[in-house]
Write an enzyme that holds these catalytic residues in place. Structure first.
Site, PDB file in Angstrom:
ATOM      1  N   ALA A 116       0.766  -1.144   0.088  1.00 10.69           N
ATOM      2  CA  ALA A 116       0.091   0.182   0.106  1.00 10.69           C
ATOM      3  C   ALA A 116       0.952   1.235   0.111  1.00 10.69           C
ATOM      4  O   ALA A 116       2.093   1.124   0.515  1.00 10.69           O
ATOM      5  CB  ALA A 116      -0.932  -0.194   1.227  1.00 10.69           C
ATOM      6  N   ARG A 118       0.918   3.818   1.724  1.00 12.18           N
ATOM      7  CA  ARG A 118       1.584   4.250   2.867  1.00 12.18           C
ATOM      8  C   ARG A 118       2.514   3.648   3.505  1.00 12.18           C
ATOM      9  O   ARG A 118       3.284   4.165   4.460  1.00 12.18           O
ATOM     10  CB  ARG A 118       0.046   4.173   4.188  1.00 12.18           C
ATOM     11  CG  ARG A 118      -0.017   2.580   4.492  1.00 12.18           C
ATOM     12  CD  ARG A 118      -1.528   2.712   5.324  1.00 12.18           C
ATOM     13  NE  ARG A 118      -1.876   1.399   5.415  1.00 12.18           N
ATOM     14  CZ  ARG A 118      -2.790   0.621   4.596  1.00 12.18           C
ATOM     15  NH1 ARG A 118      -3.443   1.176   3.683  1.00 12.18           N
ATOM     16  NH2 ARG A 118      -3.021  -0.602   5.145  1.00 12.18           N
ATOM     17  N   TYR A 119       2.889   2.469   2.915  1.00 15.94           N
ATOM     18  CA  TYR A 119       4.304   1.805   3.356  1.00 15.94           C
ATOM     19  C   TYR A 119       5.246   2.102   2.300  1.00 15.94           C
ATOM     20  O   TYR A 119       6.524   2.172   2.987  1.00 15.94           O
ATOM     21  CB  TYR A 119       4.016   0.559   3.489  1.00 15.94           C
ATOM     22  CG  TYR A 119       3.031  -0.137   4.475  1.00 15.94           C
ATOM     23  CD1 TYR A 119       2.897   0.234   5.631  1.00 15.94           C
ATOM     24  CD2 TYR A 119       1.777  -0.790   3.788  1.00 15.94           C
ATOM     25  CE1 TYR A 119       1.893  -0.202   6.579  1.00 15.94           C
ATOM     26  CE2 TYR A 119       0.615  -1.235   4.413  1.00 15.94           C
ATOM     27  CZ  TYR A 119       0.759  -0.876   6.067  1.00 15.94           C
ATOM     28  OH  TYR A 119      -0.088  -1.330   6.765  1.00 15.94           O
ATOM     29  N   THR A 120       5.227   2.339   1.206  1.00 15.17           N
ATOM     30  CA  THR A 120       6.310   2.615   0.175  1.00 15.17           C
ATOM     31  C   THR A 120       6.716   3.919   0.106  1.00 15.17           C
ATOM     32  O   THR A 120       6.123   4.943   0.636  1.00 15.17           O
ATOM     33  CB  THR A 120       5.888   2.141  -1.304  1.00 15.17           C
ATOM     34  OG1 THR A 120       4.942   2.884  -1.674  1.00 15.17           O
ATOM     35  CG2 THR A 120       5.615   0.814  -1.121  1.00 15.17           C
TER      36      THR A 120
END
EC number: 5.6.2.2
Length: 800
Positions: A116, A118-120
């Site tokens: 997602a 929001r993680y990368t």
């Protein structure tokens, strides 16, 4: 306010709205611009990252922030579409040179989803900044964004031909594009040659731009397909995986795949190869393993000890995505419209864009240099009368009064006066005075150079060439894909597709066919075959699963059936009706079946009809790739039918036997090899109301056995037969009776392997040993073996 109501037809409204929608999809979503090679969403992502300072020389930032910036300012669509486009720009198996660097899970060549947003984390790559370089120098046009709150570029400056280097793929309303990626150094070199020689041909260009260079490597075959694509925008090549052979300690070998075709899903490829192994579509593969790790792609295909690795490789090329066809469809937006473009057109469009970009940048730089020159001249003038200027400023009331006094007293311009009053005292040192003089000289040289670029087209092209060479030197990489001129022919040995196994083939009179394992056959025995009531075994023999069965019917047609395609059925069970494999007519009957191994030219088939026609055709003519319908092997006239087919390796004698007891023996060398659709020639000169009951090959160790409708059986030696010529009447083998004359209903040539006969009457089956049937003279009617008063007339006979 009064409403305006228009009366329009639904067709017109739908047509108009769909036309507008299609135009939007084509221009604003799916197709790249020929100038920078980007679709609008890609351009907006790169520009948003550049504008926010998310560049290669800075730290990574959360992808979600970039997605938010793009959606909020430029691209009012779903966040998933923006993030997906952003991820693709970071995937080194999709792009030859990534335009975004990403930390975290950005998907895989197995088509795994990325993490997602929001993680990368992401930032622009160093190369992508060359797409955006000088964008703040009025090099390209800007337009208002979707809500008129800011501006966005219509196109990026693009200091390298990104459309060719990274390619593009997309589908829109009525248009699709598939432009393959290329090698950066080759494309730039080709562009440089085009600048030097605008009339350069495709053949000449291909000395520099050799063909696509896929990020996944592979082998590209078909130079003519590349040339056609570069000439017309459309073309086709074959892209093949790179497969090497590697020995194992066990003495076996394995195929190692290190590069696969562009856009092929690796996990799906591995699954497909393993399915071919599990379904026994290909013989010789022990195991398929995906050994890919951080060092690179690697698929291991372990083979059996004696497997033909080359044939297995060819089979996998043909039946999996280990080899694919890549179709060029080089469509891009040019001057606001979708256009199918060849290589020269793409390079020309890019060059025209660069001419415009460099011209605009040069004008901007010239304007800035002239402005600075004006300021420097003012500062130098002020320093030359420094005491007077200081006194004037000290006597002024405020900054504005000082500026006005400088303009009025010493003829400074407004801009020069502003620079003077803003001058800091430390700048009045001798060092800074010298620096101003040096800057003045440099500005003079720069302005001269910039004006020369604007006035001299050759100088402008030289700038473009220098910048392209700079990028080539900085980002040059080796080619990954190998190009081969010809498309290799894929030859697959049958042994690879079908495991070699000896089986028993059986066919019944009513057309039931099957293959049976030798174990099932040996456990049951011939007599225990599964049959329907009234049916009987016509033929059974040992064949190989790699052989082909030719089933001949009474209508002059044959069925081509590979043995491995026959159902594997136990001997005691009923076979599969021939019509379930290949559709035949309801009144069509099987007359014979033969097993073919190699369809060699020396072998041939003799085909004979009831009305005395005969033909000869080489075995090689029967080979075909069509299995789904009956094929013609002899043109049979109405009220005639094929009664037998004989396969021979060389010319020899055949014997024809008729219903009225006539026999003709002649050599097959009297028959010419004819095509399968031919009707044949006359075999025997028949009497009125006579017809052929048997046509078979015969040699001097054979005998002939026949049975009449009255239940009499007769056996004659080969010596009774008299070799003659084709189309004669022949000799008489029966004694003609005035009352109840004997008529032959069936005949057969007794070979060394024949030991028993079975005679079928209307209500009885008579079994007997052939050795018990004594040889008879020519003009006799044989001995009675069936009482037709009790069991009805005899209908047929077979030998075992």
């Amino acid at each position: 306010m009064s409403e305006i109501i228009q009366d329009l037809s639904l067709e017109d409204v739908i047509g108009d709205r769909f036309g507008r929608y299609s135009k939007y999809i084509i221009q604003e979503r799916a197709l790249p611009d020929v100038r920078d090679g980007l679709k609008p969403v890609q351009r907006r992502i790169l520009f948003a990252m550049y504008s926010s300072g998310n560049t290669y020389d800075k730290n990574f930032r959360k992808s979600a922030k970039t997605v938010g910036d793009v959606i909020g300012q430029y691209h009012p669509h779903g966040d998933s579409s923006v993030y997906d486009a952003m991820v693709r720009l970071s995937q080194d198996w999709k792009l030859r040179h990534v335009l975004i660097e990403m930390h975290g899970n950005n998907g895989s060549i197995d088509n795994d989803p990325p993490a997602a947003m929001r993680y990368t984390e992401a930032k622009l790559s160093q190369l992508s900044e060359e797409l955006l370089r000088d964008i703040n120098k009025e090099t390209v046009s800007f337009i208002p964004n979707y809500d008129d709150t800011t501006l966005e570029p219509m196109v990026l400056p693009a200091r390298f031909p990104n459309l060719l280097i990274n390619g593009s793929t997309g589908i829109s309303s009525g248009y699709a594009t598939d432009i393959p990626p290329h090698n950066l150094a080759e494309v730039i070199q080709g562009t440089l040659k085009y600048i030097d020689q605008p009339d350069i041909t495709i053949n000449q260009l291909m000395k520099y731009i050799k063909g696509p260079d896929f990020p996944t490597g592979g082998i590209i075959q078909g130079i003519e397909g590349i040339k056609k694509a570069y000439e017309t925008g459309k073309g086709k090549v074959v892209v093949r995986s790179r497969v090497d052979e590697e020995p194992l300690r066990s003495g076996r070998k394995q195929l190692i795949v290190t590069e696969i075709p562009y856009e092929v899903n690796k996990s799906s490829l591995v699954k497909r190869i393993d399915e071919l192994r599990a379904d026994k579509k290909v013989d010789g593969i022990v195991e398929v393993r995906d050994e890919t790790d951080r060092t690179g792609l690697r698929i291991a295909i372990e083979l059996k000890k004696d497997a033909n690795s080359e044939s297995i490789k060819n089979y996998l090329y043909k039946n999996s995505d280990l080899q694919i066809s890549y179709n060029f469809n080089m469509v891009a937006i040019s001057e606001g419209r979708p256009k199918l473009m060849g290589l020269r057109e793409i390079i020309e469009s890019y060059l025209n864009h660069q001419i415009e970009v460099v011209t605009n940048r040069t004008r901007y730089d010239l304007e800035q240099a002239e402005k600075r020159m004006h300021i420097v001249e003012g500062l130098m003038k002020a320093l030359s009368i420094l005491d007077e200027v200081i006194a004037l400023i000290r006597n002024s009331k405020n900054k504005k009064d000082a500026k006005d006094n400088l303009v009025a007293e010493y003829d400074f311009t407004e801009a020069q006066a502003e620079a003077i009053v803003m001058l800091q005292l430390y700048r009045l040192t001798n060092t800074d005075i010298e620096a101003l003089k040096k800057e003045h000289e440099e500005l003079e040289a720069l302005i001269k150079e910039l004006r020369n670029i604007l006035d001299n087209h050759e100088a402008l092209l030289a700038v473009i060439k220098d910048e392209l060479n700079e990028i080539k030197k900085k980002f040059k990489v080796d080619r990954l894909s190998t190009i081969e001129a010809e498309i290799s022919e894929i030859k697959i040995d049958k042994e690879v597709m079908v495991p070699s196994e000896e089986v028993i083939l059986s066919l019944t009179q009513h057309g039931y066919i099957k293959r049976t394992s030798t174990r099932s056959f040996n456990a049951s025995g011939v007599t225990e075959i599964g049959l329907k009531d009234g049916d009987r075994l016509l033929k059974h023999e040992s064949v190989n699963t790699q052989d082909t069965v030719l089933v001949f019917t009474n209508k002059g047609r044959y069925l081509f059936i590979p043995v491995h395609k026959l159902a594997d059925i136990r001997w005691k069970e009923l076979g599969q009706h021939i019509s379930q494999i290949v559709p035949i007519d309801e009144d069509e009957e099987v007359v014979n079946v033969y097993n073919e191994k190699d369809f060699k030219n020396e072998a041939f088939y003799i085909m004979a009809t009831k009305n005395g026609m005969i033909k000869k055709s080489s075995a090689s003519q029967f080979k075909t790739t069509r299995f789904n319908k009956p094929l013609i092997n002899m043109k049979v006239k109405d009220k005639d039918e094929l009664i037998n087919v004989v396969r021979l390796e060389s010319d020899q004698l055949i014997t024809v036997l008729t219903h009225k007891g006539m026999s003709l023996t002649y050599s097959t060398n009297e028959l010419s090899d004819t095509g399968l659709r031919a009707a044949g020639v006359k075999s025997i000169n028949l009497k009125d109301e006579d017809y052929v009951v048997m046509t078979e090959d015969v040699n001097d160790s054979d005998s002939i056995i026949m049975v009449t409708q009255r239940g009499a059986m007769k056996r004659i030696d080969f010596n009774v037969l008299q070799e003659a010529k084709r189309a004669q009447r022949g000799i008489t083998l029966l004694k003609e009776l005035k009352k109840k004359p004997h008529r032959i209903v069936a005949g057969a040539v007794v070979k060394e392997n024949h030991t028993k006969y079975i005679v079928f009457s209307q209500h009885h089956e008579e079994y007997g040993n052939i050795d018990d049937v004594h040889l008879s003279e020519q003009y006799t009617n044989g001995s009675f073996i069936i009482d037709t008063d009790d069991f009805g007339e005899v209908e047929s006979m077979i030998l075992e």
